[in-house]
Scaffold this motif. Structure first.
Motif, short mmCIF file in Angstrom:
data_model
loop_
_atom_site.label_atom_id
_atom_site.label_comp_id
_atom_site.label_asym_id
_atom_site.label_seq_id
_atom_site.Cartn_x
_atom_site.Cartn_y
_atom_site.Cartn_z
N VAL A 1 0.95 -0.93 0.06
CA VAL A 1 0.13 -0.12 -0.05
C VAL A 1 0.90 1.09 0.06
O VAL A 1 1.88 1.35 0.84
N VAL A 2 0.47 2.36 -0.76
CA VAL A 2 1.31 3.80 -0.84
C VAL A 2 0.22 4.54 -0.80
O VAL A 2 -0.85 4.30 -1.19
N TYR A 3 0.68 5.69 -0.48
CA TYR A 3 -0.32 6.91 -0.24
C TYR A 3 0.31 7.83 -1.45
O TYR A 3 1.44 8.32 -1.33
N GLN A 4 -0.89 8.20 -2.13
CA GLN A 4 -0.57 9.04 -3.29
C GLN A 4 -1.00 10.38 -3.23
O GLN A 4 -2.40 10.38 -3.01
N LEU A 5 -0.33 11.25 -3.43
CA LEU A 5 -0.69 12.88 -3.33
C LEU A 5 -0.70 13.36 -4.57
O LEU A 5 0.20 13.43 -5.37
N SER A 6 -1.93 13.70 -5.10
CA SER A 6 -2.18 14.35 -6.47
C SER A 6 -2.48 15.83 -6.03
O SER A 6 -3.42 16.14 -5.67
N LEU A 7 -1.49 16.37 -6.90
CA LEU A 7 -1.51 18.02 -6.75
C LEU A 7 -2.48 18.64 -8.00
O LEU A 7 -2.40 17.81 -8.75
N PRO A 8 -2.87 19.78 -7.75
CA PRO A 8 -3.84 20.54 -8.81
C PRO A 8 -3.01 20.62 -10.02
O PRO A 8 -3.45 20.60 -10.85
N ASP A 9 -1.68 20.91 -9.95
CA ASP A 9 -0.97 20.86 -11.27
C ASP A 9 -0.58 19.65 -12.00
O ASP A 9 0.18 19.74 -12.98
N GLY A 10 -1.12 18.52 -11.41
CA GLY A 10 -0.98 17.33 -11.87
C GLY A 10 0.02 16.32 -11.60
O GLY A 10 0.12 15.33 -12.03
N THR A 11 0.98 17.14 -10.70
CA THR A 11 1.94 16.40 -10.23
C THR A 11 1.45 15.26 -9.15
O THR A 11 0.34 15.52 -8.32
N VAL A 12 1.93 14.07 -9.17
CA VAL A 12 1.55 12.89 -8.47
C VAL A 12 2.72 12.49 -7.58
O VAL A 12 3.91 12.03 -8.37
N ARG A 13 2.72 12.35 -6.31
CA ARG A 13 3.72 11.63 -5.62
C ARG A 13 3.36 10.74 -4.61
O ARG A 13 2.24 10.69 -4.34
N GLU A 14 4.37 9.77 -4.47
CA GLU A 14 3.77 8.59 -3.57
C GLU A 14 4.70 8.54 -2.19
O GLU A 14 5.97 8.78 -2.33
N TYR A 15 3.96 8.21 -1.31
CA TYR A 15 4.79 8.04 0.01
C TYR A 15 4.55 6.72 0.62
O TYR A 15 3.32 6.32 0.34
N VAL A 16 5.41 6.35 1.57
CA VAL A 16 5.25 4.94 2.33
C VAL A 16 4.19 5.14 3.40
O VAL A 16 3.45 4.16 3.59
#
Length: 51
Positions: free
Chosen positions: A13-28
């Motif tokens: 399982v990862v936690y995905q942060l989707s930002l308004p500018d289209g950037t997607v980052r994943e965190y443990v």
């Protein structure tokens, strides 16, 4: 009783942060994703993703 899980590999399982500018980052951890969201001024959406 034994687990009948189908013999597949365990899911991660990862936690995905989707930002308004289209950037997607994943965190443990959720805490990391939440801290990143706060650094972005509270923008974005955190989603739980199974891999």
């Amino acid at each position: 009783m034994a687990c009948n899980c189908g013999g597949g590999s365990p899911q991660t399982v990862v936690y995905q942060l989707s930002l308004p500018d289209g950037t997607v980052r994943e965190y443990v951890t959720y805490q990391e994703a939440l801290a990143a969201q706060r650094r972005e001024g509270g923008a974005g959406t955190i989603t739980v993703v199974s891999r």
